[in-house]
Design a protein around this motif. Structure first.
Motif, PDB file in Angstrom:
ATOM      1  N   LYS A 132      42.529  45.230  48.124  1.00 54.19           N
ATOM      2  CA  LYS A 132      41.837  43.962  47.842  1.00 54.19           C
ATOM      3  C   LYS A 132      41.664  43.055  49.051  1.00 54.19           C
ATOM      4  O   LYS A 132      40.779  42.225  49.071  1.00 54.19           O
ATOM      5  CB  LYS A 132      42.511  43.199  46.697  1.00 54.19           C
ATOM      6  CG  LYS A 132      43.853  42.625  47.020  1.00 54.19           C
ATOM      7  CD  LYS A 132      44.399  41.838  45.843  1.00 54.19           C
ATOM      8  CE  LYS A 132      45.673  41.145  46.246  1.00 54.19           C
ATOM      9  NZ  LYS A 132      45.664  39.760  45.917  1.00 54.19           N
ATOM     10  N   SER A 151      37.662  54.127  45.425  1.00 53.99           N
ATOM     11  CA  SER A 151      38.156  53.081  44.547  1.00 53.99           C
ATOM     12  C   SER A 151      38.190  51.797  45.367  1.00 53.99           C
ATOM     13  O   SER A 151      38.961  51.695  46.320  1.00 53.99           O
ATOM     14  CB  SER A 151      39.550  53.441  44.037  1.00 53.99           C
ATOM     15  OG  SER A 151      40.089  52.397  43.261  1.00 53.99           O
ATOM     16  N   SER A 170      38.661  47.735  45.812  1.00 51.82           N
ATOM     17  CA  SER A 170      39.168  46.445  45.357  1.00 51.82           C
ATOM     18  C   SER A 170      38.902  45.358  46.393  1.00 51.82           C
ATOM     19  O   SER A 170      39.125  44.190  46.129  1.00 51.82           O
ATOM     20  CB  SER A 170      40.679  46.520  45.095  1.00 51.82           C
ATOM     21  OG  SER A 170      40.952  47.395  44.026  1.00 51.82           O
ATOM     22  N   THR A 220      34.518  53.638  41.858  1.00 44.20           N
ATOM     23  CA  THR A 220      35.011  52.597  40.961  1.00 44.20           C
ATOM     24  C   THR A 220      35.084  51.297  41.755  1.00 44.20           C
ATOM     25  O   THR A 220      35.692  51.252  42.826  1.00 44.20           O
ATOM     26  CB  THR A 220      36.418  52.935  40.419  1.00 44.20           C
ATOM     27  OG1 THR A 220      36.361  54.176  39.713  1.00 44.20           O
ATOM     28  CG2 THR A 220      36.922  51.838  39.494  1.00 44.20           C
ATOM     29  N   ILE A 221      34.439  50.254  41.228  1.00 42.74           N
ATOM     30  CA  ILE A 221      34.531  48.927  41.837  1.00 42.74           C
ATOM     31  C   ILE A 221      35.367  48.073  40.898  1.00 42.74           C
ATOM     32  O   ILE A 221      34.943  47.772  39.778  1.00 42.74           O
ATOM     33  CB  ILE A 221      33.140  48.300  42.058  1.00 42.74           C
ATOM     34  CG1 ILE A 221      32.244  49.251  42.864  1.00 42.74           C
ATOM     35  CG2 ILE A 221      33.278  46.955  42.784  1.00 42.74           C
ATOM     36  CD1 ILE A 221      30.810  48.799  42.964  1.00 42.74           C
ATOM     37  N   HIS A 222      36.560  47.734  41.351  1.00 45.94           N
ATOM     38  CA  HIS A 222      37.479  46.954  40.522  1.00 45.94           C
ATOM     39  C   HIS A 222      37.095  45.477  40.519  1.00 45.94           C
ATOM     40  O   HIS A 222      36.264  45.040  41.318  1.00 45.94           O
ATOM     41  CB  HIS A 222      38.916  47.153  41.016  1.00 45.94           C
ATOM     42  CG  HIS A 222      39.372  48.567  40.882  1.00 45.94           C
ATOM     43  ND1 HIS A 222      39.755  49.126  39.683  1.00 45.94           N
ATOM     44  CD2 HIS A 222      39.464  49.559  41.814  1.00 45.94           C
ATOM     45  CE1 HIS A 222      40.083  50.385  39.874  1.00 45.94           C
ATOM     46  NE2 HIS A 222      39.918  50.677  41.157  1.00 45.94           N
ATOM     47  N   ARG A 223      37.715  44.686  39.677  1.00 43.77           N
ATOM     48  CA  ARG A 223      37.324  43.281  39.463  1.00 43.77           C
ATOM     49  C   ARG A 223      37.355  42.439  40.726  1.00 43.77           C
ATOM     50  O   ARG A 223      36.611  41.481  40.851  1.00 43.77           O
ATOM     51  CB  ARG A 223      38.174  42.636  38.367  1.00 43.77           C
ATOM     52  CG  ARG A 223      39.640  42.601  38.672  1.00 43.77           C
ATOM     53  CD  ARG A 223      40.430  42.091  37.456  1.00 43.77           C
ATOM     54  NE  ARG A 223      41.844  42.237  37.702  1.00 43.77           N
ATOM     55  CZ  ARG A 223      42.643  41.248  38.027  1.00 43.77           C
ATOM     56  NH1 ARG A 223      42.176  40.032  38.133  1.00 43.77           N
ATOM     57  NH2 ARG A 223      43.908  41.471  38.235  1.00 43.77           N
ATOM     58  N   ASP A 224      38.185  42.796  41.706  1.00 42.31           N
ATOM     59  CA  ASP A 224      38.239  42.056  42.974  1.00 42.31           C
ATOM     60  C   ASP A 224      37.292  42.633  44.021  1.00 42.31           C
ATOM     61  O   ASP A 224      37.176  42.090  45.117  1.00 42.31           O
ATOM     62  CB  ASP A 224      39.667  42.072  43.545  1.00 42.31           C
ATOM     63  CG  ASP A 224      40.650  41.323  42.665  1.00 42.31           C
ATOM     64  OD1 ASP A 224      40.245  40.321  42.063  1.00 42.31           O
ATOM     65  OD2 ASP A 224      41.825  41.746  42.586  1.00 42.31           O
ATOM     66  N   GLY A 225      36.618  43.729  43.701  1.00 43.82           N
ATOM     67  CA  GLY A 225      35.782  44.424  44.665  1.00 43.82           C
ATOM     68  C   GLY A 225      34.410  43.796  44.870  1.00 43.82           C
ATOM     69  O   GLY A 225      33.819  43.249  43.941  1.00 43.82           O
ATOM     70  N   GLU A 229      33.955  47.207  37.079  1.00 48.19           N
ATOM     71  CA  GLU A 229      34.759  46.362  36.202  1.00 48.19           C
ATOM     72  C   GLU A 229      34.181  44.954  36.118  1.00 48.19           C
ATOM     73  O   GLU A 229      33.503  44.482  37.042  1.00 48.19           O
ATOM     74  CB  GLU A 229      36.202  46.287  36.695  1.00 48.19           C
ATOM     75  CG  GLU A 229      36.963  47.586  36.552  1.00 48.19           C
ATOM     76  CD  GLU A 229      38.424  47.468  36.979  1.00 48.19           C
ATOM     77  OE1 GLU A 229      38.837  46.400  37.489  1.00 48.19           O
ATOM     78  OE2 GLU A 229      39.149  48.452  36.796  1.00 48.19           O
ATOM     79  N   ALA A 257      33.592  42.316  39.161  1.00 46.20           N
ATOM     80  CA  ALA A 257      33.219  42.950  40.426  1.00 46.20           C
ATOM     81  C   ALA A 257      31.828  42.487  40.843  1.00 46.20           C
ATOM     82  O   ALA A 257      31.031  42.049  40.017  1.00 46.20           O
ATOM     83  CB  ALA A 257      33.227  44.467  40.271  1.00 46.20           C
TER      84      ALA A 257
END
Length: 117
Positions: free
Chosen positions: A46, A60, A62, A76-81, A95, A98
């Motif tokens: 992150k 992945s 972040s 995968t793009i996480h919520r902080d990405g 997510e 993101a």
């Protein structure tokens, strides 16, 4: 994924410019400018900032990435990405929270992807 599964780690506060080739799984929490290539898994922490081109099996995200991504299996793009650029992959997960600012090209397989390039 267990910490022991990570083959290499670039910690926060580090900066690298150049080309990275690896096998297995690599995690980047620092800053990277250049090219990353592997059939393995790239974990982008992150606090990371990456700019350049990525061609991996899986990514992945972040942290922050600007550039082009080709992933043979998934991204995968996480919520902080935050991703700004182009993505080519057969599977994409984004997510809630993101940021994705760019273009997406989804293909069914790596063979089909190579025909497009």
């Amino acid at each position: 994924m267990a910490k022991d599964d990570i083959n290499a780690f670039m910690g926060a506060g580090t900066f690298f410019t150049g080309k990275l080739n690896f096998q297995g799984t690599v995690r980047i929490d620092g800053e990277f400018l250049g090219e990353i290539e592997s059939d393995g898994v790239l974990l982008v922490g992150k606090d990371s900032k990456i700019e350049g081109t990525i061609n991996v099996g899986e990514m992945s995200l972040s942290g922050n990435f600007a550039g082009d991504v080709i992933a043979k299996r998934n991204v995968t793009i996480h919520r902080d990405g935050i991703l700004k650029g182009k993505i080519k992959t057969p599977a994409l997960i984004v997510e809630d929270g993101a940021v994705l600012d760019g273009t997406i090209q989804m293909t069914k397989s790596a063979v089909e992807e190579q025909e497009i390039l």
